[in-house]
Design a protein around this motif. Structure first.
Motif, mmCIF file in Angstrom:
data_model
loop_
_atom_site.group_PDB
_atom_site.id
_atom_site.type_symbol
_atom_site.label_atom_id
_atom_site.label_comp_id
_atom_site.label_asym_id
_atom_site.label_seq_id
_atom_site.Cartn_x
_atom_site.Cartn_y
_atom_site.Cartn_z
ATOM 1 N N GLN A 57 1.301 -0.961 -0.017
ATOM 2 C CA GLN A 57 0.029 -0.498 -0.007
ATOM 3 C C GLN A 57 0.593 1.473 0.260
ATOM 4 O O GLN A 57 1.632 1.172 0.519
ATOM 5 N N HIS A 58 1.030 2.197 -1.104
ATOM 6 C CA HIS A 58 1.586 3.686 -1.195
ATOM 7 C C HIS A 58 -0.071 4.957 -0.850
ATOM 8 O O HIS A 58 -0.315 4.591 -0.956
ATOM 9 N N VAL A 59 1.066 5.506 0.285
ATOM 10 C CA VAL A 59 0.253 6.424 0.676
ATOM 11 C C VAL A 59 0.762 7.731 0.461
ATOM 12 O O VAL A 59 2.239 7.776 -0.028
ATOM 13 N N LEU A 60 -0.086 8.723 -0.598
ATOM 14 C CA LEU A 60 0.492 9.585 -1.380
ATOM 15 C C LEU A 60 -0.849 10.965 -0.671
ATOM 16 O O LEU A 60 -1.597 10.367 0.009
ATOM 17 N N THR A 61 0.112 12.243 -0.704
ATOM 18 C CA THR A 61 -0.175 12.871 -0.652
ATOM 19 C C THR A 61 -1.590 13.721 -1.165
ATOM 20 O O THR A 61 -1.655 12.867 -2.608
ATOM 21 N N MET A 62 -2.567 14.462 -1.590
ATOM 22 C CA MET A 62 -3.828 14.665 -2.416
ATOM 23 C C MET A 62 -3.011 15.070 -3.288
ATOM 24 O O MET A 62 -3.346 15.111 -4.410
ATOM 25 N N GLU A 63 -2.092 15.859 -2.824
ATOM 26 C CA GLU A 63 -0.992 17.244 -4.477
ATOM 27 C C GLU A 63 -0.494 15.401 -4.825
ATOM 28 O O GLU A 63 -0.352 15.815 -6.112
ATOM 29 N N GLU A 64 0.008 15.095 -4.699
ATOM 30 C CA GLU A 64 1.066 13.451 -5.440
ATOM 31 C C GLU A 64 -0.312 13.357 -6.075
ATOM 32 O O GLU A 64 0.620 12.499 -7.586
ATOM 33 N N ALA A 65 -1.256 13.101 -5.892
ATOM 34 C CA ALA A 65 -2.317 12.219 -6.206
ATOM 35 C C ALA A 65 -2.351 12.153 -7.850
ATOM 36 O O ALA A 65 -2.973 12.323 -8.971
ATOM 37 N N MET A 66 -3.565 13.837 -7.142
ATOM 38 C CA MET A 66 -3.854 14.634 -7.755
ATOM 39 C C MET A 66 -2.614 15.231 -9.589
ATOM 40 O O MET A 66 -3.426 15.673 -10.410
ATOM 41 N N ASN A 67 -1.775 15.578 -9.221
ATOM 42 C CA ASN A 67 -1.221 15.508 -10.211
ATOM 43 C C ASN A 67 -0.749 14.023 -10.702
ATOM 44 O O ASN A 67 0.738 13.681 -11.722
ATOM 45 N N GLY A 68 -1.004 13.087 -10.245
ATOM 46 C CA GLY A 68 0.105 11.880 -10.761
ATOM 47 C C GLY A 68 -1.134 11.233 -11.977
ATOM 48 O O GLY A 68 -1.820 11.366 -12.244
ATOM 49 N N PHE A 69 0.197 9.900 -12.714
ATOM 50 C CA PHE A 69 -0.938 9.689 -13.900
ATOM 51 C C PHE A 69 -0.606 7.754 -13.964
ATOM 52 O O PHE A 69 0.205 7.529 -12.920
ATOM 53 N N LEU A 70 -1.494 7.636 -14.754
ATOM 54 C CA LEU A 70 -1.754 6.213 -14.466
ATOM 55 C C LEU A 70 -1.463 5.227 -15.608
ATOM 56 O O LEU A 70 -1.771 5.939 -16.297
ATOM 57 N N ARG A 71 -0.613 4.541 -15.510
ATOM 58 C CA ARG A 71 -0.097 4.481 -16.871
ATOM 59 C C ARG A 71 -1.278 2.995 -17.002
ATOM 60 O O ARG A 71 -1.271 2.050 -16.213
ATOM 61 N N PHE A 72 -1.400 2.966 -18.576
ATOM 62 C CA PHE A 72 -2.477 1.323 -18.126
ATOM 63 C C PHE A 72 -2.691 0.229 -19.025
ATOM 64 O O PHE A 72 -2.746 -0.490 -19.690
ATOM 65 N N SER A 73 -1.177 1.225 -20.079
ATOM 66 C CA SER A 73 -1.256 -0.124 -21.561
ATOM 67 C C SER A 73 0.587 0.238 -21.909
ATOM 68 O O SER A 73 1.443 1.182 -21.571
ATOM 69 N N LYS A 74 1.112 -0.879 -22.715
ATOM 70 C CA LYS A 74 2.440 -0.857 -22.991
ATOM 71 C C LYS A 74 2.366 -2.392 -24.382
ATOM 72 O O LYS A 74 1.439 -2.979 -24.525
ATOM 73 N N ASP A 75 3.105 -1.547 -25.186
ATOM 74 C CA ASP A 75 2.953 -1.370 -26.634
ATOM 75 C C ASP A 75 0.819 -2.172 -27.136
ATOM 76 O O ASP A 75 0.909 -3.341 -28.256
ATOM 77 N N GLY A 76 0.370 -0.789 -27.061
ATOM 78 C CA GLY A 76 -0.564 -1.288 -27.426
ATOM 79 C C GLY A 76 -1.869 -2.599 -26.607
ATOM 80 O O GLY A 76 -2.297 -3.094 -27.173
ATOM 81 N N LYS A 77 -0.884 -3.156 -25.223
ATOM 82 C CA LYS A 77 -2.311 -3.979 -24.811
ATOM 83 C C LYS A 77 -2.048 -3.921 -23.139
ATOM 84 O O LYS A 77 -1.604 -2.659 -22.726
ATOM 85 N N PRO A 78 -2.771 -4.196 -22.763
ATOM 86 C CA PRO A 78 -3.083 -3.909 -21.053
ATOM 87 C C PRO A 78 -1.944 -4.375 -20.350
ATOM 88 O O PRO A 78 -1.331 -5.584 -20.651
#
Length: 164
Positions: A113-134
């Motif tokens: 479990q990774h705990v972040l500040t609200m600011e870190e989360a709001m500025n963050g990005f989620l990666r969802f694909s690699k080479d066109g695949k999930p």
């Protein structure tokens, strides 16, 4: 593997995200481009706002730009072979964290479990694909800080987001 990602906890609206449909979202950014940015959040927001303004103007005036089939083909090829991230801010904002929700906990399938500040989360990005695949092996999503500081070692196996 499921690509469902809940946002829950101290939020007004608990929402469920489906990472498999983000490939069609205009807010997605190529991973390589994201990792090159110095101030990626501001630039990406400005690019998104500019694109939406241009789209609105075309809709309002009824002007339809000519469509180049080679551009369509290039876009399709890029989607089928690219690796993408998407900003977390719009999703987290839609859940409307309560005033006492000060931190965000990322829950992973390996028990971390990774705990972040609200600011870190709001500025963050989620990666969802690699080479066109999930992301099947270590997904459904990875978390990157907005400044790309954990670009070589993102938080992996993210299955849920809890505002605490």
């Amino acid at each position: 593997m499921e690509t469902i990602l809940p946002i829950k906890g101290k939020v007004k609206y608990a929402i469920t995200l489906d990472a498999s449909v983000w490939i069609f979202d205009d807010r997605k950014i190529e991973l390589e481009d994201f990792l090159k940015f110095d101030d990626s959040i501001k630039k990406n927001e400005n690019d998104y706002i500019r694109a939406q303004a241009e789209r609105w103007e075309r809709e309002r005036t009824g002007i339809k730009p000519p469509v180049n089939k080679s551009i369509k083909r290039f876009e399709k090829e890029r989607v089928l072979t690219g690796s993408f991230v998407i900003p977390l801010k719009p999703f987290l904002s839609n859940a409307e964290p309560t005033q006492d929700g000060e931190r965000v906990q990322l829950e992973s399938s390996d028990g971390n479990q990774h705990v972040l500040t609200m600011e870190e989360a709001m500025n963050g990005f989620l990666r969802f694909s690699k080479d066109g695949k999930p992301l099947r092996e270590d997904g459904p999503t990875h978390f990157y800080f907005g400044d790309g500081s954990n670009g070589s070692d993102p938080f992996k196996n993210i299955l849920g987001i809890t505002v605490i």
